[in-house]
Design an enzyme around this catalytic site. Sequence first.
Site, PDB file in Angstrom:
ATOM      1  N   LYS A 145       0.842  -1.211   0.000  1.00 60.60           N
ATOM      2  CA  LYS A 145       0.000   0.000   0.000  1.00 60.60           C
ATOM      3  C   LYS A 145       0.874   1.257   0.000  1.00 60.60           C
ATOM      4  O   LYS A 145       0.504   2.270  -0.578  1.00 60.60           O
ATOM      5  CB  LYS A 145      -0.923   0.009   1.222  1.00 60.60           C
ATOM      6  CG  LYS A 145      -1.872  -1.180   1.263  1.00 60.60           C
ATOM      7  CD  LYS A 145      -3.306  -0.787   1.007  1.00 60.60           C
ATOM      8  CE  LYS A 145      -4.142  -2.052   0.865  1.00 60.60           C
ATOM      9  NZ  LYS A 145      -5.476  -1.888   0.470  1.00 60.60           N
ATOM     10  N   LYS A 192      -3.406 -10.244  -6.975  1.00 61.47           N
ATOM     11  CA  LYS A 192      -4.674 -10.751  -6.448  1.00 61.47           C
ATOM     12  C   LYS A 192      -5.805  -9.785  -6.766  1.00 61.47           C
ATOM     13  O   LYS A 192      -5.588  -8.568  -6.839  1.00 61.47           O
ATOM     14  CB  LYS A 192      -4.578 -11.005  -4.935  1.00 61.47           C
ATOM     15  CG  LYS A 192      -4.748  -9.793  -4.077  1.00 61.47           C
ATOM     16  CD  LYS A 192      -5.304 -10.133  -2.693  1.00 61.47           C
ATOM     17  CE  LYS A 192      -5.594  -8.809  -1.981  1.00 61.47           C
ATOM     18  NZ  LYS A 192      -6.771  -8.790  -1.187  1.00 61.47           N
ATOM     19  N   LYS A 215     -10.258  -4.946  -4.164  1.00 62.53           N
ATOM     20  CA  LYS A 215     -11.292  -3.900  -4.266  1.00 62.53           C
ATOM     21  C   LYS A 215     -10.703  -2.566  -4.692  1.00 62.53           C
ATOM     22  O   LYS A 215     -11.344  -1.775  -5.345  1.00 62.53           O
ATOM     23  CB  LYS A 215     -11.957  -3.690  -2.901  1.00 62.53           C
ATOM     24  CG  LYS A 215     -12.886  -4.789  -2.469  1.00 62.53           C
ATOM     25  CD  LYS A 215     -13.711  -4.294  -1.294  1.00 62.53           C
ATOM     26  CE  LYS A 215     -13.675  -5.248  -0.136  1.00 62.53           C
ATOM     27  NZ  LYS A 215     -12.682  -4.929   0.887  1.00 62.53           N
TER      28      LYS A 215
HETATM   29  N1  AQP Z   1      -8.447 -12.007  -4.367  1.00 62.81           N
HETATM   30  C1  AQP Z   1      -8.872 -12.645  -3.297  1.00 62.81           C
HETATM   31  N2  AQP Z   1      -9.024 -13.993  -3.305  1.00 62.81           N
HETATM   32  C2  AQP Z   1      -9.462 -14.664  -2.214  1.00 62.81           C
HETATM   33  N3  AQP Z   1      -9.802 -14.024  -1.063  1.00 62.81           N
HETATM   34  C3  AQP Z   1      -9.672 -12.687  -1.003  1.00 62.81           C
HETATM   35  N4  AQP Z   1      -9.922 -11.782  -0.039  1.00 62.81           N
HETATM   36  C4  AQP Z   1      -9.621 -10.551  -0.484  1.00 62.81           C
HETATM   37  N5  AQP Z   1      -9.191 -10.616  -1.741  1.00 62.81           N
HETATM   38  C5  AQP Z   1      -9.213 -11.925  -2.099  1.00 62.81           C
HETATM   39  C6  AQP Z   1     -10.433 -12.119   1.279  1.00 62.81           C
HETATM   40  O1  AQP Z   1     -11.612 -11.352   1.488  1.00 62.81           O
HETATM   41  C7  AQP Z   1     -11.731 -11.071   2.873  1.00 62.81           C
HETATM   42  C8  AQP Z   1     -12.071  -9.631   3.091  1.00 62.81           C
HETATM   43  O2  AQP Z   1     -11.066  -8.797   2.683  1.00 62.81           O
HETATM   44  P1  AQP Z   1     -11.022  -7.297   3.198  1.00 62.81           P
HETATM   45  O3  AQP Z   1     -12.082  -6.498   2.602  1.00 62.81           O
HETATM   46  O4  AQP Z   1     -10.964  -7.219   4.644  1.00 62.81           O
HETATM   47  O5  AQP Z   1      -9.626  -6.900   2.837  1.00 62.81           O
HETATM   48  P2  AQP Z   1      -8.805  -6.847   1.609  1.00 62.81           P
HETATM   49  O6  AQP Z   1      -7.868  -7.994   1.601  1.00 62.81           O
HETATM   50  O7  AQP Z   1      -8.208  -5.525   1.751  1.00 62.81           O
HETATM   51  O8  AQP Z   1      -9.784  -6.943   0.376  1.00 62.81           O
HETATM   52  P3  AQP Z   1      -9.440  -6.431  -0.999  1.00 62.81           P
HETATM   53  O9  AQP Z   1     -10.535  -6.818  -1.863  1.00 62.81           O
HETATM   54  O10 AQP Z   1      -8.118  -6.863  -1.483  1.00 62.81           O
HETATM   55  O11 AQP Z   1      -9.409  -4.871  -0.782  1.00 62.81           O
HETATM   56  P4  AQP Z   1      -8.205  -3.865  -0.899  1.00 62.81           P
HETATM   57  O12 AQP Z   1      -8.267  -3.416  -2.283  1.00 62.81           O
HETATM   58  O13 AQP Z   1      -8.562  -2.776   0.067  1.00 62.81           O
HETATM   59  O14 AQP Z   1      -6.905  -4.560  -0.586  1.00 62.81           O
HETATM   60  C9  AQP Z   1     -10.436 -11.525   3.535  1.00 62.81           C
HETATM   61  O15 AQP Z   1     -10.667 -12.762   4.164  1.00 62.81           O
HETATM   62  C10 AQP Z   1      -9.492 -11.696   2.376  1.00 62.81           C
HETATM   63  O16 AQP Z   1      -8.529 -12.699   2.624  1.00 62.81           O
END
Ligand code: AQP
Length: 339
Positions: free
Chosen positions: A119, A204, A207
């Site tokens: 990040k 990966k 969001k």
């Molecule tokens: N690509 C992924 N594949 C499998 N699992 C995933 N998770 C996130 N991305 C993937 C799982 O979703 C849960 C919630 O995630 P979160 O919203 O708390 O956090 P995150 O990892 O920050 O989600 P994002 O989508 O990747 O958002 P940003 O863009 O903010 O980094 C967790 O259990 C995570 O493992």
Amino acid sequence: MEIPAALMKPRIFSGMQPTGELHIGNYLGALRNWARIQYDYEPIFCIVDQHAITVRQDPKTLRESCEKVAALYLAAGLDPAHSAVFVQSQISAHVELAWIFTCTVPFGWLGRMTQFKAKTLQAGGNQDSIGTGLFLYPVLMAADILLYQAKLVPVGDDQSQHMELTRNIAARFNKLYGRTFEIPATKLPMVGARIMGLDDPTRKMSKSANAPNHSISLLDPPGRVRKKIGRAKTDSQPGVNWENPGAGVSNLLTIFQAFSDWSDERMSLHFPDMRYGALKKEVTEMVNAKLEPIQRRFAELMDNRDYLRGVLRGSAARVAPIAEETVRQAKKRTGLYSL
Ligand code: AQP
């Protein structure tokens, strides 16, 4: 009536940030797994809005997102009569415990977190534009989990390092102050623990990625899903090379298998040598078929806000005593003053 300890099911805890739209990675990596295993455990699921504000959020959108994510949790199959579903900031014990942990965690442990490094890089490495909250994020995550003495945490693979840190924080506190916290294990799904970006299968699905064809939202209409999968990156081979698929093709196969629950054997009989056009058509049809009932239920729930808010209020009231008891213990152990 008190339930005998032997009959009590192990507690699980997990959460998601109400930032942006949940995508199929969030669903296959975490949410669907939660719905599937909920009845085998005492489940607590949180919408972690305090994590969300580690990067700037529009206040109105954030509040609305909390209810949208709650609706998606239920639409994806969480049963609010059994699973607690609440918003993190409803229970102030999360930040109380996080501060106690902040004071016991060495700085270096947090500096090694790859998500923080990634990040920071995204922000161009400019330390003045990165909130301290982003650095402390894993400490708050440890507090979320340890507050409920969860035995198991069902998450996607990207959270493995944060889970390791959570265990280290619990062990360190227990060593310094006496056994206070359960050491939680990580539970990954068999298939779909790391869904990759459609546009870049080396990253990966996330969001916060802004590219238009990167992720499939749980709320994408069928036409948009078709378009995005149609544009998903494959490679220059003529069809599916089963023994050695490229990263993009492998990701599409994983998405199909995770949604369909097909066995490895059935997959290996169906897909070898399939042309990419046909593969994308099958993946599209599978994804749309599985998203349709979620989207229908989501729309119903969003039309019934009183019900949704009742679930959030009731769940928070149900689990708050567990959190408060843990904080009471942690305060006592560390010598914080109370009468
Ligand atoms: N690509 C992924 N594949 C499998 N699992 C995933 N998770 C996130 N991305 C993937 C799982 O979703 C849960 C919630 O995630 P979160 O919203 O708390 O956090 P995150 O990892 O920050 O989600 P994002 O989508 O990747 O958002 P940003 O863009 O903010 O980094 C967790 O259990 C995570 O493992």
